[in-house]
Design a protein around this motif. Structure first.
Motif, PDB file in Angstrom:
ATOM      1  N   LEU A  53       5.049 -16.517   6.709  1.00 45.30           N
ATOM      2  CA  LEU A  53       3.404 -16.536   6.090  1.00 45.30           C
ATOM      3  C   LEU A  53       2.802 -17.433   5.569  1.00 45.30           C
ATOM      4  CD1 LEU A  53       1.006 -14.569   5.261  1.00 45.30           C
ATOM      5  CD2 LEU A  53       2.459 -14.110   3.088  1.00 45.30           C
ATOM      6  N   CYS A  76       3.305  -8.010  10.793  1.00 44.93           N
ATOM      7  CA  CYS A  76       2.495  -8.373   9.846  1.00 44.93           C
ATOM      8  C   CYS A  76       3.219  -8.541   8.505  1.00 44.93           C
ATOM      9  CB  CYS A  76       1.366  -7.377   9.616  1.00 44.93           C
ATOM     10  SG  CYS A  76       0.271  -7.334   8.104  1.00 44.93           S
ATOM     11  N   GLU A  78       2.445  -9.661   4.534  1.00 40.60           N
ATOM     12  CA  GLU A  78       1.455  -9.833   3.548  1.00 40.60           C
ATOM     13  C   GLU A  78       1.975 -10.197   2.030  1.00 40.60           C
ATOM     14  OE1 GLU A  78      -1.946  -7.186   3.612  1.00 40.60           O
ATOM     15  OE2 GLU A  78      -1.527  -6.660   1.526  1.00 40.60           O
ATOM     16  N   THR A  80       0.908 -10.384  -2.168  1.00 39.52           N
ATOM     17  CA  THR A  80      -0.183 -10.353  -3.101  1.00 39.52           C
ATOM     18  C   THR A  80       0.063 -11.396  -4.181  1.00 39.52           C
ATOM     19  OG1 THR A  80      -0.302  -8.019  -2.398  1.00 39.52           O
ATOM     20  CG2 THR A  80      -1.031  -8.580  -4.680  1.00 39.52           C
ATOM     21  N   VAL A 107      -4.775 -11.881  -1.945  1.00 34.94           N
ATOM     22  CA  VAL A 107      -3.883 -11.353  -0.906  1.00 34.94           C
ATOM     23  C   VAL A 107      -3.973 -12.569   0.339  1.00 34.94           C
ATOM     24  CG1 VAL A 107      -3.709  -9.398   0.824  1.00 34.94           C
ATOM     25  CG2 VAL A 107      -4.424  -8.954  -1.377  1.00 34.94           C
ATOM     26  N   ARG A 109      -2.448 -12.804   4.382  1.00 33.05           N
ATOM     27  CA  ARG A 109      -1.899 -11.907   5.263  1.00 33.05           C
ATOM     28  C   ARG A 109      -1.783 -12.659   6.572  1.00 33.05           C
ATOM     29  NH1 ARG A 109      -5.556  -6.810   6.169  1.00 33.05           N
ATOM     30  NH2 ARG A 109      -4.676  -6.414   4.555  1.00 33.05           N
ATOM     31  N   ARG A 110      -0.870 -12.599   7.437  1.00 39.18           N
ATOM     32  CA  ARG A 110      -0.811 -13.217   8.525  1.00 39.18           C
ATOM     33  C   ARG A 110      -0.251 -11.976   9.590  1.00 39.18           C
ATOM     34  NH1 ARG A 110       2.844 -18.208  11.172  1.00 39.18           N
ATOM     35  NH2 ARG A 110       2.162 -17.877  13.104  1.00 39.18           N
ATOM     36  N   CYS A 120      -4.969 -15.159  10.318  1.00 31.94           N
ATOM     37  CA  CYS A 120      -4.525 -15.376   9.070  1.00 31.94           C
ATOM     38  C   CYS A 120      -5.755 -15.025   8.236  1.00 31.94           C
ATOM     39  CB  CYS A 120      -4.110 -16.884   8.911  1.00 31.94           C
ATOM     40  SG  CYS A 120      -2.847 -17.282   9.945  1.00 31.94           S
ATOM     41  N   LEU A 128     -10.969  -9.629   2.747  1.00 33.21           N
ATOM     42  CA  LEU A 128     -10.247 -10.698   3.208  1.00 33.21           C
ATOM     43  C   LEU A 128     -11.136 -11.418   4.205  1.00 33.21           C
ATOM     44  CD1 LEU A 128      -6.623  -9.287   3.999  1.00 33.21           C
ATOM     45  CD2 LEU A 128      -7.441 -10.427   1.954  1.00 33.21           C
TER      46      LEU A 128
END
Length: 611
Positions: A53, A76, A78, A80, A107, A109-110, A120, A128
């Motif tokens: 990530l 995925c 993610e 936080t 957040v 996320r990839r 990404c 996002l």
């Protein structure tokens, strides 16, 4: 810039279809977080997911086959994040990513798809925004520092030793500033050298250049002109062939003597003469006459149609000859100058109609002056970096020396030595070479060497002389010491750096990690109960029915896990008592007074998550 006073930390990590993990939802808390579990259960995959990530490994089919769980369409990961820091906000703004309002979590996320494509995203939950993959690395540097398995083997590399010293001395910014200044000076030197070489060639080949310029001036080609002429010549040639074919058709039909229409008229005339001689053939002749008249009308119409087509094919014969002549001149000059015809336009543009070396000489003088002005500051920057490393070396050595006895290396000695590389005495023919002699490397050219002796009677020597166990413990001491120096990184991750340490020394490792956890967020993967007992937040990672899940351990569940780490299965009363003793030594509440439970896991469609 206003930064939120809330301490920066990663509070949650969600991993879906990553390598062997179908679904894992991990809560991270302040202080020392410990992950335990059996080999192959997925503990280290948590670290790999963080690196995936935040370190920005590339996309591609090979990456997909490496990171995706078998049969899953996409992976995925993610994270936080709560709180803010100036480096994190700077990294977000540099990436063009939104910075959530104060009080809202961030957040990251990839997603990586089976075909190798991915995306990404960064921002507030539910809002996002896409960012480039390359932006994840600086964001990751502002969030996480990983000390992983196998890094101890790299400790003997001089580059790694210099990097550790720079981290310990908080010299990262100074080193990057010097490297950027050096690269800027080198770019100027390369431009200056190229310009000087061009002027030298111009002087040496003045006569040839003048002849070439005169020939090009006569043609005055423009870039792309030859290619355009060749295309036009091809089109004109096709139209010329079309006009010739149409003219031939008209000639066959009507224009020439003996053409189709002329012969049909002759046939009608002869038929008329034949009918006047023998009246018995009259009925047959009448039918033939009608057919010939129709054929003549059709041939006449056809000839007229072709003439109209001829009128549509307008051909400027003068333009045809001009284009062909221009193409021929291009090819003749290209043979003369021994180059390709399509290169003539660029060459003429490069030389110019009347190239004047005076402008280049003025530019060369300006570059020389700018290089001369930059050199003192660059020299001072390198000297300051060397001096800072020399000041940081004894501090690093003292910090490591304080940790070595706790790690079972009583009497061991450690030193960090910084030697400035002497300038090269060889002559330099270019400004770039001269600059590289004084500034040979982006890191400044200093040679950093770590020296170690396992006992007071042993002489100091290079780390390659240390045993595997000594090297592992020395790496752990360096990792702990440099981790404390990286104050702007909120989460420190230790991936089984206590390998080869043993249970007795694990207590010291646990105390060191717990000490760092008082002011930082720490995530440690360990097999040692003496380390796990020091945790503020103990999570067990395990597989059940082929799925990976995480359980937060408290009370008797934690005692049982520590007992398993001490002795293995089956759990004995003695192992439980030893586990309770470790918790008492660490200051944890006794299990008898804690509610004996494992925090219930929330059952999800694809797995189990820990709260």
């Amino acid at each position: 810039m206003t930064v939120s006073p809330v301490p920066l930390r990663i509070v949650r990590l969600d991993i879906h279809d990553f390598v062997l993990v179908e679904r894992l939802e991990l809560e991270l808390r302040p202080g020392l977080n410990v992950l335990s579990g059996g080999s192959g259960e997925g503990k280290t995959l948590v670290i790999r997911a963080l690196e995936f990530l935040l370190a920005g490994q590339p996309y591609g089919r090979s990456s997909a086959s490496r990171w995706l769980r078998e049969g899953a369409p996409q992976a995925c990961v993610e994270a936080t994040v709560e709180g803010r820091s100036a480096p994190l906000e700077a990294a977000l703004r540099a990436a063009g990513a939104p910075v959530p309002p104060a009080g809202e979590p961030l957040v990251l996320r990839r997603v990586l798809e089976r075909g190798g494509r991915g995306r990404c995203e960064v921002g507030s939950p539910g809002a996002l925004a896409p960012v480039a993959l390359a932006a994840l690395r600086p964001i990751g540097r502002a969030l996480v520092e990983v000390f992983g398995q196998g890094q101890a083997a790299d400790l003997t590399a001089e580059a790694h030793q210099r990097e550790l010293l720079d981290v310990a001395g908080s010299l990262g910014d100074a080193a990057r500033d010097y490297a950027a200044a050096r690269e800027g000076a080198l770019a100027l030197a390369r431009e200056r050298d190229a310009l000087a070489a061009a002027l030298a060639r111009l002087e040496d080949d003045r006569a040839r250049a003048a002849e070439e310029r005169a020939a090009l001036a006569e043609l005055a080609p423009s870039p792309g002109e030859y290619e355009a002429l060749v295309d036009e010549a091809a089109r004109l040639g096709e139209r010329e062939q079309e006009a010739q074919q149409l003219a031939a058709v008209v000639a066959l039909l009507d224009d020439d003597e003996g053409a189709a229409c002329d012969r049909l008229r002759q046939a009608l005339a002869r038929l008329d003469r034949a009918g006047s001689c023998e009246r018995s053939a009259g009925s047959y002749a009448e039918g033939a006459r009608q057919a010939l008249e129709e054929a003549l009308a059709l041939a006449t119409d056809a000839a007229e149609g072709v003439r109209r087509a001829q009128a549509q094919v307008e051909l400027d014969q003068g333009r045809v000859e001009a284009v062909r002549e221009r193409v021929a001149r291009f090819r003749a000059l290209a043979r003369r100058l021994r180059t390709a015809p399509e290169a003539l336009g660029g060459r003429w543009q490069e030389l110019g109609p009347a190239s004047d070396p005076a402008a280049r000489e003025a530019r060369l003088a300006r570059l020389d002056a700018e290089l001369a002005a930059r050199r003192p500051a660059l020299d001072r920057g390198r000297a300051a970096l060397t001096e800072a490393r020399r000041a940081a070396a004894p501090r690093l050595a003292a910090g490591v020396a304080r940790l070595l006895p706790e790690l079972g290396l009583e009497g061991a000695r450690f030193e960090a030595v910084v030697l400035e590389a002497p300038p090269s005495a060889a002559g330099a023919e270019t400004q770039e070479a001269t600059l590289l002699q004084a500034h040979p490397a982006p890191h400044g050219g200093d040679r950093v060497t770590f020296l170690f002796a396992a006992g007071p009677a042993q002489p100091l020597g290079g780390l390659e002389r240390a045993s595997g166990g000594e090297l592992a413990r020395l790496f752990l001491a360096l990792a702990l010491e440099t981790a404390g120096a990286a104050s702007d990184v909120p989460l420190l991750v230790f991936d089984e750096v206590d390998q080869n340490v043993g249970a007795r020394l694990g207590a010291a490792v646990g105390r060191c990690l717990a000490t760092i956890g008082r002011s930082r967020q720490v995530l440690a993967i360990t097999h040692l109960a003496t380390v796990a007992a020091r945790a503020d937040h103990h999570v067990r990672v395990l597989k059940a029915e082929g799925r990976t899940r995480a359980e937060r351990l408290e009370g008797e569940a934690r005692v049982d896990e520590l007992a398993l780490m001490i002795k293995g299965a089956p759990i004995t009363g003695a192992a439980r008592e030893q586990a309770r003793e470790l918790l008492r030594e660490a200051g944890a509440p006794p299990a008898s007074r804690a509610r004996a439970r494992t925090r219930p896991a929330k059952v999800r469609r694809k797995g189990v998550s820990a709260g």
